[in-house]
Scaffold this active site. Structure first.
Site, PDB file in Angstrom:
ATOM      1  NE  ARG A  47      -3.672  -2.112   2.533  1.00 40.22           N
ATOM      2  CZ  ARG A  47      -4.959  -2.212   2.257  1.00 40.22           C
ATOM      3  NH1 ARG A  47      -5.637  -1.184   1.835  1.00 40.22           N
ATOM      4  NH2 ARG A  47      -5.583  -3.362   2.417  1.00 40.22           N
ATOM      5  CE  LYS A 152      -3.477 -22.776   6.433  1.00 39.18           C
ATOM      6  NZ  LYS A 152      -2.606 -22.157   7.446  1.00 39.18           N
ATOM      7  CG  ASP A 181      -1.850 -27.738   2.217  1.00 41.40           C
ATOM      8  OD1 ASP A 181      -0.784 -27.675   2.860  1.00 41.40           O
ATOM      9  OD2 ASP A 181      -2.859 -28.305   2.646  1.00 41.40           O
ATOM     10  CG  HIS A 182       3.514 -24.793   3.846  1.00 38.81           C
ATOM     11  ND1 HIS A 182       2.509 -24.411   4.687  1.00 38.81           N
ATOM     12  CD2 HIS A 182       4.477 -25.297   4.649  1.00 38.81           C
ATOM     13  CE1 HIS A 182       2.856 -24.672   5.930  1.00 38.81           C
ATOM     14  NE2 HIS A 182       4.057 -25.217   5.940  1.00 38.81           N
ATOM     15  CE  LYS A 186       5.835 -28.949   5.867  1.00 42.86           C
ATOM     16  NZ  LYS A 186       6.890 -28.151   6.475  1.00 42.86           N
ATOM     17  CD  GLU A 220       3.130 -25.151  14.469  1.00 37.12           C
ATOM     18  OE1 GLU A 220       3.878 -24.282  14.014  1.00 37.12           O
ATOM     19  OE2 GLU A 220       1.903 -25.095  14.410  1.00 37.12           O
ATOM     20  CG  HIS A 244      -0.927 -27.709   6.651  1.00 38.78           C
ATOM     21  ND1 HIS A 244      -0.953 -27.138   5.409  1.00 38.78           N
ATOM     22  CD2 HIS A 244      -0.594 -26.711   7.508  1.00 38.78           C
ATOM     23  CE1 HIS A 244      -0.647 -25.850   5.505  1.00 38.78           C
ATOM     24  NE2 HIS A 244      -0.428 -25.568   6.772  1.00 38.78           N
TER      25      HIS A 244
END
Ligand code: BG6
Length: 506
Positions: A47, A152, A181-182, A186, A220, A244
């Site tokens: 921006r 996502k 979707d990372h 992988k 995590e 995921h």
């Protein structure tokens, strides 16, 4: 590998956190590996007003701080390809200025009009940016292809995902839309397909006759960091499970595709999602456990509880932990429970899928616990990426004492091969026009439709508890009861580190 066609990449949110931490470092790694187009240009938008030179400095800093690529010698050449443009994404007129920059760069790098738009912006803009781009005909494919990458979460539930999808399809074709979707980027996730479909030994066993249950954990140790505002609206179910973890389920449970092309693989994924047995509203309380971390001392540090985090409502009931038990209603998986769990502020960062095989029909030896009589195939997604097969062996000496031992493979043993970051693979694929590892709309909708009853029950029914769990623990104890059989529990990665031989930090 081939280089993609010459192209311009436009990153909306070009100075944002995702761009700087993931997208730019991934582009740099591709650049070093000579996997970017012969000629390419990047336009970062934001921006505020900013100069090209200042932007290039930021790009250099992002690579220095976040790239796992060891060769940092080519940062300034790389950064030269970046340009900055101030665009207010909600104002349609603001997009006018894109035209001259696109035309100038198209001329400069002979891109023939090929353009990849990456929406690295808050979800509220996923509908408006594509609409405004289309209003200016920036999606017109009469000269060069135009593609759109969308981050996502794609919607917040079935209805909103359907609405977003319908809006996109008004001006873009499904083949132009790349829903990221990372996890699919992988290496270890893709390796699930290779493990299953390139080895004759697994397929005959990969079904209800030999598999007792499947367990997937993605834990995590970090909390929500500075993302309170996002997380409050999202929670663990939408943030991790809908995308995921269900994709992991898809790869583990799918039928062998007829070929490795985009449609075949995505067709099989959708069939799995469509076979997920809906959790009935009255089952949610027992089959979907939610939790929220509370403050605790971990490794000598006092960690805040979720409700004390910035931008979080002190009475919030947003879940930071979710565990689900469910079934896949098809011939392969009839009667095999699937368990998935994910959470923030658990003891370690680890993602793994465990295939628990059935025990032998009759115990001949001295296994004392069921778990010792069952083979397990552990697919370690991260860290210490690899695969571990646990099976019983005789302990030398008198009698027949049995011990579970490991046959393991660690990616780190593959000599100097560096494991590419997920975003590298995904960006490369989208630049090449390969959507295999991107989510098709029918899969997104099927995933939401499976989770909608849980979302709704958690929202409407306040009798369903949000169990507190102290930071640094494996989540609410109630989640342990999901696995109903006596003597069976979740696998606690790292707890038995000495037995396991796969690393994770405790
Ligand atoms: C993101 C979620 O999609 O995935 C985050 O929004 C989460 O909350 C992250 O931390 C986990 O990704 P990874 O690759 O670190 O397992």
């Amino acid at each position: 590998m081939n280089k993609p066609d010459n192209q311009i990449i436009v990153i909306f949110g070009g100075r944002g956190d995702l761009a700087m931490r993931k997208i730019v470092p991934a582009l740099y790694a591709l650049y070093i590996q000579k996997l970017l187009p012969e000629r390419f240009a990047v336009i970062g938008t934001g921006r505020s007003l900013f100069s090209d030179n200042a932007y290039r400095d930021e790009i250099g800093n992002a690579v220095m701080s976040h790239s796992s690529e060891t060769d940092k010698s080519r940062i300034s050449d790389f950064a030269e390809a970046f340009n900055y443009l101030a665009v207010d994404p909600v104002k349609i007129d603001s997009y006018l200025c894109l035209r001259s920059t696109l035309e100038r760069l198209r001329e400069k790098i002979s891109s023939g009009g090929n353009t990849l738009y990456y929406l690295s912006v808050p979800p509220a803009l996923y509908e408006v940016i594509p609409r405004h781009l289309a209003a200016h005909h920036y999606n017109d494919q009469s000269e060069g292809w135009k593609r759109l990458i969308i981050e996502k979460p794609f919607g917040m539930d079935y209805d909103s995902a359907l609405k977003l999808n319908t809006a996109l399809l008004e001006s873009w074709d499904e083949s132009q839309i790349y829903r990221i979707d990372h996890y699919l980027g992988k290496e270890t996730v893709q390796n699930i397909l290779v493990t299953r479909f390139s080895n004759g030994i697994f397929e005959p066993l990969w079904n209800r006759n030999y598999i007792h249950h499947v367990e997937i954990t993605s834990s995590e140790s970090l909390g929500i960091e500075m993302r309170g505002e996002y997380y409050e609206k999202t929670g663990a179910l939408r943030d991790m499970v809908q995308n995921h973890l269900l994709h992991l389920v898809g790869f583990i449970a799918m039928e062998p595709p007829s070929s490795i092309d985009s449609n075949s693989i995505r067709n099989e994924t959708v069939k799995v999602f469509q076979s997920l047995r809906p959790i009935k509203p009255e089952e949610v309380i027992s089959n979907a456990i939610r939790g929220q971390y509370t403050g605790a001392h971990v490794k000598g540090e006092l960690l805040k509880g979720y409700r004390e985090e910035e931008h979080v409502n002190p009475h919030s009931i947003t879940e930071t932990f979710a565990a689900l038990k469910f079934h896949i209603d098809n011939w392969r998986w009839g009667g095999v429970p699937f368990y998935v769990r994910t959470g923030k502020r658990l003891p370690t960062r680890v993602t793994e899928a465990v295939i628990h095989f059935k025990q032998t029909p009759h115990y001949l030896f001295s296994q004392t616990r069921i778990s010792e009589a069952c083979n397990q195939l552990i697919i370690r997604i991260q860290p210490d990426e690899g695969i571990l097969l646990k099976f019983g062996m005789k302990i030398p000496g008198a009698g027949f004492k049995v011990k579970n031992v490991n046959m393991d493979f660690h990616y780190s043993d593959l000599a100097e091969e560096r494991i590419p970051e997920a975003y590298e693979r995904l960006l490369y694929d989208s630049m090449k026009g390969d959507s295999t590892l991107y989510t098709r709309s029918d899969a997104v909708l099927a995933a939401w439709s499976f989770l909608d009853p849980v979302i709704k029950a958690w929202h409407d029914n306040h009798d369903i508890p949000v169990y507190g769990y102290p930071a640094g623990t494996w989540g609410p104890e109630r989640a342990d009861e999901l696995i109903e059989e006596p003597e069976l529990t979740w696998r606690y990665p790292c707890k038995n580190l000495a037995d396991d031989g796969i690393y994770c930090e405790l």
